[in-house]
Structure formats: structure tokens, C-alpha cells
Design an enzyme around this catalytic site. Structure first.
Site, PDB file in Angstrom:
ATOM      1  N   HIS A 199      -3.562   6.641  21.180  1.00 27.06           N
ATOM      2  CA  HIS A 199      -4.578   6.023  22.040  1.00 27.06           C
ATOM      3  C   HIS A 199      -4.243   6.290  23.496  1.00 27.06           C
ATOM      4  O   HIS A 199      -3.093   6.225  23.924  1.00 27.06           O
ATOM      5  CB  HIS A 199      -4.776   4.544  21.734  1.00 27.06           C
ATOM      6  CG  HIS A 199      -3.719   3.600  22.209  1.00 27.06           C
ATOM      7  ND1 HIS A 199      -3.708   3.063  23.476  1.00 27.06           N
ATOM      8  CD2 HIS A 199      -2.650   3.064  21.584  1.00 27.06           C
ATOM      9  CE1 HIS A 199      -2.684   2.235  23.604  1.00 27.06           C
ATOM     10  NE2 HIS A 199      -2.015   2.223  22.469  1.00 27.06           N
ATOM     11  N   ASP A 214       2.952   2.549  26.595  1.00 26.21           N
ATOM     12  CA  ASP A 214       1.890   2.134  25.680  1.00 26.21           C
ATOM     13  C   ASP A 214       0.513   2.456  26.288  1.00 26.21           C
ATOM     14  O   ASP A 214      -0.053   1.629  26.970  1.00 26.21           O
ATOM     15  CB  ASP A 214       2.003   0.633  25.413  1.00 26.21           C
ATOM     16  CG  ASP A 214       0.967   0.140  24.418  1.00 26.21           C
ATOM     17  OD1 ASP A 214       0.404   0.964  23.672  1.00 26.21           O
ATOM     18  OD2 ASP A 214       0.733  -1.083  24.392  1.00 26.21           O
ATOM     19  N   GLU A 255      -8.363   1.198  22.014  1.00 27.01           N
ATOM     20  CA  GLU A 255      -7.425   0.721  21.000  1.00 27.01           C
ATOM     21  C   GLU A 255      -6.948  -0.679  21.330  1.00 27.01           C
ATOM     22  O   GLU A 255      -6.778  -1.515  20.437  1.00 27.01           O
ATOM     23  CB  GLU A 255      -6.226   1.679  20.921  1.00 27.01           C
ATOM     24  CG  GLU A 255      -5.241   1.381  19.793  1.00 27.01           C
ATOM     25  CD  GLU A 255      -4.141   0.394  20.161  1.00 27.01           C
ATOM     26  OE1 GLU A 255      -3.374   0.000  19.268  1.00 27.01           O
ATOM     27  OE2 GLU A 255      -4.044  -0.006  21.343  1.00 27.01           O
ATOM     28  N   GLU A 256      -6.746  -0.924  22.616  1.00 27.03           N
ATOM     29  CA  GLU A 256      -6.207  -2.215  23.039  1.00 27.03           C
ATOM     30  C   GLU A 256      -7.176  -3.368  22.799  1.00 27.03           C
ATOM     31  O   GLU A 256      -6.800  -4.537  22.883  1.00 27.03           O
ATOM     32  CB  GLU A 256      -5.815  -2.163  24.516  1.00 27.03           C
ATOM     33  CG  GLU A 256      -4.695  -1.181  24.839  1.00 27.03           C
ATOM     34  CD  GLU A 256      -3.334  -1.596  24.290  1.00 27.03           C
ATOM     35  OE1 GLU A 256      -3.264  -2.611  23.570  1.00 27.03           O
ATOM     36  OE2 GLU A 256      -2.350  -0.903  24.579  1.00 27.03           O
ATOM     37  N   ASP A 286       2.081   5.945  18.637  1.00 24.55           N
ATOM     38  CA  ASP A 286       1.744   4.853  19.553  1.00 24.55           C
ATOM     39  C   ASP A 286       3.057   4.210  20.010  1.00 24.55           C
ATOM     40  O   ASP A 286       3.701   3.511  19.236  1.00 24.55           O
ATOM     41  CB  ASP A 286       0.869   3.840  18.829  1.00 24.55           C
ATOM     42  CG  ASP A 286       0.328   2.755  19.749  1.00 24.55           C
ATOM     43  OD1 ASP A 286       0.739   2.703  20.916  1.00 24.55           O
ATOM     44  OD2 ASP A 286      -0.508   1.961  19.283  1.00 24.55           O
ATOM     45  N   HIS A 333       2.540  -4.353  27.710  1.00 29.60           N
ATOM     46  CA  HIS A 333       1.279  -4.915  28.190  1.00 29.60           C
ATOM     47  C   HIS A 333       1.404  -5.570  29.563  1.00 29.60           C
ATOM     48  O   HIS A 333       0.691  -6.536  29.860  1.00 29.60           O
ATOM     49  CB  HIS A 333       0.688  -5.899  27.180  1.00 29.60           C
ATOM     50  CG  HIS A 333       0.039  -5.222  26.004  1.00 29.60           C
ATOM     51  ND1 HIS A 333      -0.661  -5.910  25.042  1.00 29.60           N
ATOM     52  CD2 HIS A 333      -0.014  -3.914  25.635  1.00 29.60           C
ATOM     53  CE1 HIS A 333      -1.117  -5.055  24.129  1.00 29.60           C
ATOM     54  NE2 HIS A 333      -0.726  -3.830  24.475  1.00 29.60           N
TER      55      HIS A 333
END
Length: 519
Positions: free
Chosen positions: A282, A294, A326-327, A355, A455
Site C-alpha cells: 500500500h 508504513d 489501505e489505512e 507492508d 501511525h
């Protein structure tokens, strides 16, 4: 900066992973040697792609999230590089529900007592006494709080139907703020019913049973609500429910709307179109940061592999996929798979997912295709075990430790597994905690997160472990080359019926969020 000897040795060993001849597959005499092709991959090339993604984020408010200019620039960069490498590039658009909280919300009790509640900040770095619901509308409203079919004290099992039916609002005074309770229907239904009844805003509090008392952090699942909606814990909700005549103020500052984003799909001009070897990662980050581990790491690695192999005639067709959204619940890969005809799905012989392949406190994790640990998620579709064994052989050849990880549904292999496509891939860990056994295998720090910047805004180019990146890129190119030239791809061809069943029931509008809190 001079690299310490110990670190130079580690990087050298990792780089050797990209150069080591691996006899993992015996090519036909007319085919190139996979080991020779693997040698041509460039670890510095992967890092250059990561630096470009970091520069894109820097120029776009620190993010590359789906639906933002940062993602659009990332998409254009990747598509441009793939076209230069000789691929047929398709940019596949789809709609999705975009949401962003721009500033910290406010929740105050004005009367009968004055109280200001502690907020949960937009970046989720702490949990306050209330939280803005994802896909809440925006506004600054003050009004009398009106209870809507509450169950106080709570029943011993989830049983509140507060706000689940329009009839619950039969006596609701327009302009009031609805006080609702978590229960048997989802938050979206409650908020939409409140809005339809003329509520100026809504507060949803946790239900009250064990495990359902804390600050309620939830999602409305779609951007259909224009009023402010926040969640609170049971104690605050119970306090607000009495006495009658309580006046509150809610202020939220959000964008909640349908936007369009795109997957990038690149097909090699070489190979049998009925035997597709598909790799994916992603491309989007979260709104909070640039997403360089990420998942810039997976995207950069497969982009470098694609560039390396683009000019080489292969037996099977290579397809490289860069997913968006994707998130927000695997929306890009889900849209792609749901859009495939049964015949096209049957042409995809395997899917490899990457990923987060450079976590700073990494473990080298291979997806457990055969459920050999007999715990957690089940095995992947038939053939997934063969993919797992290929990656195991790669690391074993390097005398490099590795561990398994479940297909837990958290990444883009999910939609492929759902239609029976053999799947596998690599992962170096996210917010999970490294074990002492993993510390013994990989170094790093036991008891700490694999990626402490997961994140967050600190997921920058400084958040990349070069050794993990090099080792995993070597594994990726090895698998790509082996399967590109293999005459015996993993798994039986039993998938058209599964693909047809999924396509028949699929919702491809992109307005769902997989895994959202529903009740």
C-alpha cells in the site's frame, strides 16, 4: 557521517543478502539464472525511493494519505517510474470516505454546572474524556441535552436500543443535543436518526457493562452525518443524563466527504498473461505522518524490484500493485479484487504482500501459509504454504533467523485470500511488542514496539532499519524472479467459483470501512 564499525558490519551483511547466489529454483536452460538477476537489485535504489516519498510528504503538510495532494504526488511518482521501466500502467480510480479532524474538539457542560472535558487529540496520541467520532460532521453548537431511550443502570448484556429506531425520537425537540447510549445498532444509525429528528449534535456514551465503560472512540462508517458527534465513557454519560435541563456545547472541526483516490497497477509486457505473479504494497500513509516505514518501505522495495525486472523477458507475467486507502480498511485492494471478473481472478496464480519491511526494532516475519503454529488465524489458500517455504529457504540460506506471522486480516492480502488466491509475504512488525526470543534472533529491544513511530508523525526516513530493508528486499526480488520463471506455480486452480461468489456480493463503491467499530 562516519558509520561505526559494528553498524558497517551489519549493513554489509544485509547488503550481501542482495548479492548472495541462491539456488532456490532451477530455471530452464533458456531462462536467466534467478541468482544473477537477484544480484542486480540495488539497496541504495530502494532508499532513494524512500527519500523521494519523504520529500513528497515534506511538501504536502507531512502526509501522503489517500485523498490528499501528498498521495497524488506519490501516485504520480510511482506511475512515472513504472512507465519508464517499460510497464503498462493502469491508474484505477475508486471513491472512498475521507475524514480528517483538523483541530482539537471541545465538549463543555454549561449548566447546571460548568465543566470542560479533556479531549482526545486528532492524532490519537492520548485518550481523553471524549473523542470525536470518525466521520462526524463539523460545527459549534450549544443546546439542551435530551436523553434518547437510555438504559440506566445498564442491563448485564448489550441491550440498549437507544436511537436505533426513528420512533425513539418521537418527542425529541429540534435544536436539542441528543444523548445516546451504545448498544445493539451501529453508531451510524444512531447519528443519522438524531440528525433526521433535528438534533444539533449528538453525544454517544459507552454502555456500562464490563469492557464497555471507557471513553468511546468509534466510527460512523460513512460521511453522511453533518452534525457534530462525540463519544464519552459510561460515567460521564450517566452523569450527563441527570438532571433534566443539562446544557452542553460541542465543537468539532472536521472534513467528512466522499473523495476519489487511485490504485496503481503495472503489468510487465512479458510473460504468459494467463499466469500472473502479483506483488503489492500500500502506497498511502495515515494522515498523521509521512508513512515512510508504513508503508513507504514496502512500496519502495517492490518499485525497485519492478524497475530491475522491467526489461527482462519472463515466462510468467509480473504485476506490481500500489494500493490506496489501505489505512481506511484495505479499500484499494478490496476494490481491485471485487472488480475482477472470475476469469481474470483465475489468472492470478499468487499474490505477495509487503507492508512494513523496515521497522526499526524489527523481527523478520513470514506469513504463515500453512498455519504451522496451529494458533490464531487459519492457513492461507492452497499454495500459500509453498510461498512461505520459499521465503524460509531464502533466510535459511543466509543463516538468518525468521518467525511466522498470522494472516490476521490487517493488510492487503485479505481480499486475495478471500477469493482463494495463494498468498504470502513479509512483515517486520507494527505496534506489537518484541519478545525476548525475537531479540535473541534479530537484536533490538525486547519489551518495546517493533515500530514506536507506527501511525505517527515520526514515521520518517529516520525510522527505517537499513539491515531489515536490505534483507527483505533481497527476499522480495528472489521470490519475484523465482516465480517469474517458474513452470510450476503454487496452488491448484480452483478459484473461479470463489471469485464469482465474492464479485456477486461485493460492494465496490468504496464507502465502507472494514473493521470499523459498529456497536
Amino acid at each position: 557521517m562516519r558509520i561505526p564499525v559494528s553498524r558497517r558490519a551489519g549493513i554489509a551483511a544485509a547488503t550481501a543478502a542482495l548479492l548472495l547466489p541462491l539456488a532456490l529454483a532451477g530455471p530452464a536452460s533458456a531462462d536467466p539464472d534467478p541468482a544473477l538477476l537477484a544480484r542486480s537489485i540495488s539497496a541504495p535504489g530502494v532508499k532513494q525511493h524512500l527519500q523521494k516519498l519523504q520529500a513528497i510528504a515534506n511538501a504536502n503538510n507531512g502526509t501522503r494519505a489517500a485523498g490528499t495532494p501528498g498521495f497524488a504526488a506519490s501516485r504520480d511518482y510511482v506511475a512515472g517510474q513504472l512507465k519508464k521501466a517499460g510497464y503498462k500502467v493502469t491508474v484505477q480510480p475508486f471513491e472512498f470516505p475521507f475524514y480528517e479532524e483538523h483541530s482539537t474538539a471541545t465538549l463543555q457542560q454549561i449548566a447546571p454546572d460548568a465543566r470542560t472535558y479533556a479531549p482526545t487529540p486528532p492524532d490519537g496520541s492520548a485518550v481523553g474524556e471524549f473523542a470525536t467520532m470518525t466521520y462526524s460532521g463539523s460545527g459549534d453548537v450549544t443546546g439542551t441535552l435530551q436523553n434518547v431511550d437510555l438504559v440506566l443502570p445498564p442491563a448485564p448484556v448489550p441491550s440498549s436500543t437507544s436511537g436505533c429506531e426513528p420512533a425513539d425520537f418521537a418527542s425529541f425537540a429540534p435544536g436539542n443535543i441528543a444523548l445516546l447510549q451504545r448498544g445493539t445498532c451501529n453508531f451510524q444509525v444512531k447519528a443519522e436518526n438524531a440528525q433526521a429528528a433535528g438534533a444539533a449534535g449528538a453525544i454517544i456514551f459507552n454502555e456500562g457493562q464490563p469492557g464497555r465503560t471507557e471513553t468511546l472512540q468509534g466510527t460512523l462508517s460513512a460521511p453522511t452525518v453533518t452534525i457534530p458527534v462525540v463519544g464519552v465513557g459510561f460515567t460521564i454519560g450517566e452523569d450527563l443524563a441527570s438532571p433534566a435541563g443539562t446544557v452542553v456545547r460541542i465543537k468539532t472541526d472536521t472534513t467528512s466527504e466522499i473523495r476519489t483516490t487511485q490504485n496503481v497497477i503495472a503489468d510487465s509486457k512479458w510473460g504468459d498473461p494467463n499466469k500472473v505473479v502479483q506483488l503489492g504494497a500500500h502506497l498511502d500513509s495515515v494522515l498523521a505522518g509521512p508513512g515512510i516505514n508504513d508503508n513507504g518501505s514496502g512500496s519502495a522495495a517492490i518499485l525497485e524490484v519492478a524497475e530491475t525486472l522491467g526489461k527482462i523477458p519472463t515466462r510468467n507475467k509480473l504485476r506490481f500493485s500500489f494500493w490506496s486507502a489501505e489505512e481506511l480498511g484495505l479499500l484499494g485492494s478490496d476494490h481491485y479484487v471485487a472488480s475482477l471478473s472470475p476469469a481474470d481472478a483465475a489468472k492470478i496464480k499468487l499474490y505477495l504482500n509487503f507492508d512494513m519491511v523496515a521497522s526499526p526494532n524489527y523481527a523478520l516475519k513470514i506469513y504463515d501459509g500453512d498455519d504451522s503454529d496451529a494458533t490464531g488465524s487459519p492457513a492461507g489458500p492452497a499454495g500459500s504454504d509453498e510461498i512461505e517455504k520459499l521465503f524460509e529457504k531464502y533466510f535459511n540460506t543466509l543463516r538468518q533467523g525468521h518467525v511466522g506471522t498470522d494472516f490476521d486480516g490487517r493488510s492487503d492480502y485479505g481480499p486475495f485470500i478471500a477469493v482463494g488466491i495463494p498468498s504470502g509475504g513479509l512483515f517486520t512488525g507494527a505496534e506489537g511488542i518484541k519478545t525476548p526470543e525475537e531479540q535473541a534472533l534479530f537484536g533490538g529491544t525486547a519489551g518495546a514496539a517493533y515500530d514506536a513511530c507506527y501511525h505517527q508523525a515520526c514515521d520518517t526516513i529516520a525510522n527505517i532499519n537499513d539491515k531489515a530493508l536490505a534483507l527483505n528486499t533481497g527476499a522480495i526480488v528472489t521470490a519475484a524472479v523465482v516465480y517469474a520463471f517458474s513452470g510450476n506455480l503454487p496452488g491448484p486452480d480452483v478459484r473461479p467459483a470463489a471469485a464469482a461468489a465474492r464479485a456477486k456480493g461485493a460492494q465496490v463503491s468504496g464507502v465502507q470501512v472494514a473493521g470499523g467499530i459498529a456497536r
